[in-house]
Every structure is written in structure tokens, then in C-alpha cells.
Write an enzyme that holds these catalytic residues in place. Structure first.
Site, PDB file in Angstrom:
ATOM      1  CG  MET A   1     -20.482  15.295  52.539  1.00 48.20           C
ATOM      2  SD  MET A   1     -21.702  16.625  52.388  1.00 48.20           S
ATOM      3  CE  MET A   1     -20.744  17.883  51.526  1.00 48.20           C
ATOM      4  CG  HIS A   2     -17.250  18.102  55.544  1.00 44.99           C
ATOM      5  ND1 HIS A   2     -17.482  19.088  54.597  1.00 44.99           N
ATOM      6  CD2 HIS A   2     -18.446  17.903  56.161  1.00 44.99           C
ATOM      7  CE1 HIS A   2     -18.739  19.460  54.649  1.00 44.99           C
ATOM      8  NE2 HIS A   2     -19.357  18.755  55.580  1.00 44.99           N
TER       9      HIS A   2
ATOM     10  CG  ASP B   1     -23.093  12.138  54.126  1.00 42.44           C
ATOM     11  OD1 ASP B   1     -23.095  13.351  53.812  1.00 42.44           O
ATOM     12  OD2 ASP B   1     -22.714  11.731  55.235  1.00 42.44           O
TER      13      ASP B   1
END
Length: 491
Positions: free
Chosen positions: A78-79, A237
Site C-alpha cells: 500500500m501507499h 495487501d
């Protein structure tokens, strides 16, 4: 029919070939490098992800009929900030979830824009790993690159873009950008304005199980699958791993013990921590979840063994940690090797051993690392419990969960049973399950979880050991506050 699940991780992509009954037919793992150009920085070349997937899928299908592949679902780290220009070329390396360069931007968002405003707009506050601070950093430090941005996406969305040509994102992954109105599942135009980007640069939003498109003919030919193969939006995830472990609907809990560590608590209703120590995100099943994330979990043990002790035999390093030593170690470890997110939100925090004496052994250090990660996960559990959430048991997944010793430590530090799954393949399995839903194999994510996820074993806490760890945890939680003012001086 077959389904492909993609787990786009930080160090490697793991590909799964799954049949319609949930059986794992084949797996392929392809690694790629990480870049650390400055202390606390972490980035990756998205072209490495692309190459790993496009070369890995044909390998995955060797010996199988690729024509039977019906759908693809991806769970991804992520991110990470991925930016493309007008020619669909990657502008700069992706700034990853564990990158700490955005301390000034986080301070601006939380201090000047204000935590209350952020929480109202996005249900969360700024953390260094989130995407919005990275956009601000790029605007301030790389203005020429920033001006070239045509498309903004997250890591797994780049893979979906390569497969389908569709600029898309799901709600669970978008929740971690600090750009999404999580409660109402739409981009926050006010947050986009704060970051200097437009709605046109953002991907179209989908539920994780919705089909975003089909694999482009030229890509399908190279992969050896039909061009009509459906691709679902996929998930971040942690949400994908939660689907893969059956943590959907109301009140489920999962601990993911991978490079990072997470506590994931699912809900059918939107809710948020008023102190924002836990993230309030959308879930891949169409609902929501609360999540605590620590930046260094199993990676702490990998760092100690690989880089300090110069061994990759993790089991051998744990062999001397016998049952009578549990709860009695005199060494503590703060697992803040990359700073920390939940619940302390401190980019300055650092990994720390404390309590060492002349009789401290090699195995004492290993044990301290295993215990320190468990204690830090408990910090997020304590926040959840303070909100009145009951967590009677938890699933556990990730590479670290394969250690029987570590599982025992976790069960007794948390004081609740751990449930181990018959099939534990993390985000990739969740991605395949989402693809099954998108292709109509199951009518909902809940139905897929009910049919495919099976608990194989439980680790029960021991009352005496739980009591010893309770005393140890109360000591552990005093260490960070005592050092909090020291860490910034070490930078």
C-alpha cells in the site's frame, strides 16, 4: 477454471495459480531490488514489478492450460506513490510505504491543515508512509517531475494498468492515500486541492471484487492466457490478506506478520478511532476495517539474523529459546528500525536494545526481537480494546507466522488464541478469491471466505506464561516514552 492471484510485495512478487475449488496448483516468486538512496528513504522502480509479473505468469502456467484462466486479482503493497507522464512512462521511482522522507510534510498536514480537518475529510491523520505527504514532498522537492504527472496510482494499480490499460484503484488501497473520503467512498476534492492534484489525475474507484477490464490482447498473448481474462480491482495487501484468511464481515481479526506487521479488525459499519492511532479504511469485502500497522515486523528478525548475526537459518537461531526462558528475558527491543506508524506515529523512533548485561547471549537478542514485535503489535490491540472492541481470537498469517516459537510468544503476549489456516498464502490468495467473485464463481466475498477458508490449528495461551508476559509488556511500554525526546537528537 483457473484464477491468478498476485501478491505484489516489497521485496518480491508472489504469483498463485488457484483452481475453482480454492486449491493451490502452482506458485512462483520473483524478487526485485529495493533502493535506499538516503537514510530513511525507500523506493522501487515500477518497471521491475512489471517485468516480474509479465515474466512470472508464463512460468506459473508451465504445465497448465492457460486457456482456462478466467480472472486475475492483485493484492499489493500500500501507499506507494507511482506517477506516470503523458506517454505512460514512469516519472520517478515509486516512493514506498516504509519511506520516511516526508516528516516535514506530515507535520504540515497534521499541524497546519490540522488533524481534525484531516480526520473529517479522510477519517485518518497523516503518517509518513501515506501517499498524500509524498505528493507534497514531490511538489516541493521535484517540481519539474511533479508538473509532468498525468496519472497517479498505487503499486498494484500499476500492474492492473499494464494488464488492462485502465486507470483504476479500489477503495481499500485508496484509503491509505489520505486522499479518500473513506466513509463515503469518494475522492476528497479538498484533499486533492491541498496536495495540488486534480480529480482527472486520480484513478477511477471500484470495489475490490469488481471487474475493471480485461487483459489487453497483446499482453494476454505474451502471458499465454485468453484476451478476455477478467481483471478485478484487487486490494491493498492487508485487506487482500484478510480476505484470504476469512477476516470479513463483522468482528474478525487478523495479524499479518510480514515485512511490516498489521492488526486488522473487520466491520460491516464505518467507524474510526477518535485519536487516530488506528487507521480507518475501507475493506475489500465492501465494508470497512480498523488497522494498526507497524513498519518493521518480521523484517526485524531478518535484519538481526542476516545483517548482524550473518545467518539465514532462523530456526537454528531460535533453538536455544526454550519454554522456560519465555517471559523471563532481561533484554527488550524496540522494533522501530524504519520509524513507526501505529500507534505512536513517530518517524524519528529507532530500533533499540535495552537491558543488556555481560551475560546477555546471542539467543537473548533474538528472543528480544521476537518479543518486541509482539509487544508492539499489542500496542495496537490495546487501542482497539480501549474503543470497546472485543477480540476473542485472531487469525495469523505472513512469513513470521511460520515460526512455532513466535506464534507461542504472540498468543501469550496477546492472551488470546491464534488460529492457523489450512491454506495460508496471504494477499495473493485473497486476490484470487476476489477474482473468483468478480467472475461469478461466488456471489460475495463472504460466500467465498465461507467456502474456501478453513482453520487447521489453534495456539492457545498458557495462563502462567500470559501473566509473565503481562508484566514484561508493562515494562516494555515505558521504554519508548522515556526515549521519545532522545530520538530526534540522533538524526
Amino acid at each position: 477454471m483457473y484464477y491468478i492471484g498476485i501478491d505484489l510485495g516489497t521485496s518480491a512478487v508472489k504469483l498463485l495459480l488457484v483452481d475453482e475449488n480454492g486449491g493451490i496448483l502452482n506458485t512462483v516468486t520473483r524478487e526485485y531490488p529495493l533502493e535506499f538512496p538516503k537514510p530513511g528513504w525507500s523506493q522501487q522502480n515500477p518497471e521491475d514489478w512489471k517485468r516480474a509479473v509479465l515474466e512470472g505468469v508464463p512460468q506459473l502456467l508451465q504445465g497448465f492450460d492457460g486457456a482456462k484462466v478466467a480472472g486475475i486479482g492483485c493484492g499489493g503493497q500500500m501507499h506507494g506513490l507511482v506517477v506516470l507522464d503523458e506517454q505512460d512512462s514512469v516519472i520517478r521511482p515509486a516512493i514506498l510505504w516504509n519511506d520516511g522522507r516526508t516528516a516535514a510534510q506530515v507535520d504540515y498536514l497534521n499541524g497546519t491543515v490540522g488533524k481534525e480537518t484531516l480526520a473529517r475529510l479522510t477519517a485518518n491523520i497523516a503518517f509518513a508512509g501515506f501517499t498524500a505527504p509524498k505528493l507534497l514532498w514531490m511538489r516541493e522537492n521535484e517540481p519539474e517531475n511533479f508538473s509532468r504527472i498525468k496519472k497517479i496510482m498505487l503499486p498494484k494499480d500499476y500492474i492492473n494498468y499494464i494488464l488492462t490499460g485502465v486507470h483504476c484503484c479500489d477503495y481499500s488501497d485508496a484509503s491509505g492515500m489520505l486522499l479518500l473520503d473513506v466513509e463515503h467512498k469518494r475522492w476528497s476534492e479538498e484533499m486533492l486541492s491541498i496536495c495540488g492534484v486534480t480529480l482527472e489525475q486520480m484513478p477511477r474507484l471500484y470495489e475490490s471484487y469488481q471487474v475493471v477490464g480485461t487483459v489487453k490482447p497483446e499482453v494476454a498473448a505474451g502471458l499465454g492466457i485468453p484476451s478476455g481474462t477478467k481483471v478485478v480491482a484487487g486490494a491493498g495487501d492487508n485487506a487482500a490478506a484478510a480476505v484470504g484468511t476469512g477476516v470479513v464481515g463483522e468482528g474478525g481479526c487478523n495479524i499479518s506478520l510480514g515485512t511490516s506487521g498489521t492488526v486488522f479488525i473487520s466491520s460491516k459499519k464505518f467507524g474510526m478511532d477518535p485519536n487516530n492511532a488506528l487507521h480507518a479504511f475501507a475493506h475489500a469485502d465492501g465494508g470497512w476495517h480498523l488497522m494498526g500497522c507497524m513498519l518493521s515486523a518480521a523484517s526485524c528478525n531478518k535484519w538481526l539474523c542476516d545483517d548482524i548475526l550473518k545467518t539465514t537459518d532462523y530456526a537454528a537461531e531460535q533453538r536455544d529459546i526454550t519454554p522456560e526462558k519465555l517471559g523471563r528475558n532481561h533484554v527488550y527491543f524496540l522494533p522501530y528500525l524504519m520509524g513507526e506508524r501505529s500507534p505512536i506515529n513517530d518517524t524519528n523512533a529507532r530500533g533499540t536494545f535495552i537491558g543488556m548485561t555481560m551475560d546477555t547471549s546471542r539467543s537473548d537478542l533474538v528472543q528480544a526481537v521476537l518479543e518486541g514485535v509482539a509487544f508492539a503489535i499489542r500496542d495496537s490491540f490495546e487501542v482497539a480494546r480501549s474503543l470497546g472492541l472485543e477480540i476473542p481470537s485472531t487469525k495469523i498469517c505472513g512469513g513470521g507466522s511460520k515460526s512455532p516459537l513466535w506464534r507461542t510468544i504472540f498468543a501469550n503476549v496477546l492472551g488470546i488464541p491464534l488460529e492457523l489456516l489450512k491454506t495460508e498464502q496471504g494477499p495473493g490468495y485473497g486476490g484470487a478469491m476476489l477474482a473468483m467473485v468478480g467472475c461469478g464463481q461466488y456471489e460475495s466475498v463472504q460466500a467465498a471466505a465461507d467456502a474456501l477458508v478453513e482453520v487447521a490449528d489453534r495456539v492457545e495461551p498458557d495462563p502462567e506464561l500470559t501473566a509473565r508476559y503481562e508484566a514484561r509488556y508493562q515494562q516494555f511500554r515505558k521504554i519508548y516514552p522515556a526515549l521519545r525526546q532522545v530520538f530526534p537528537q540522533l538524526r
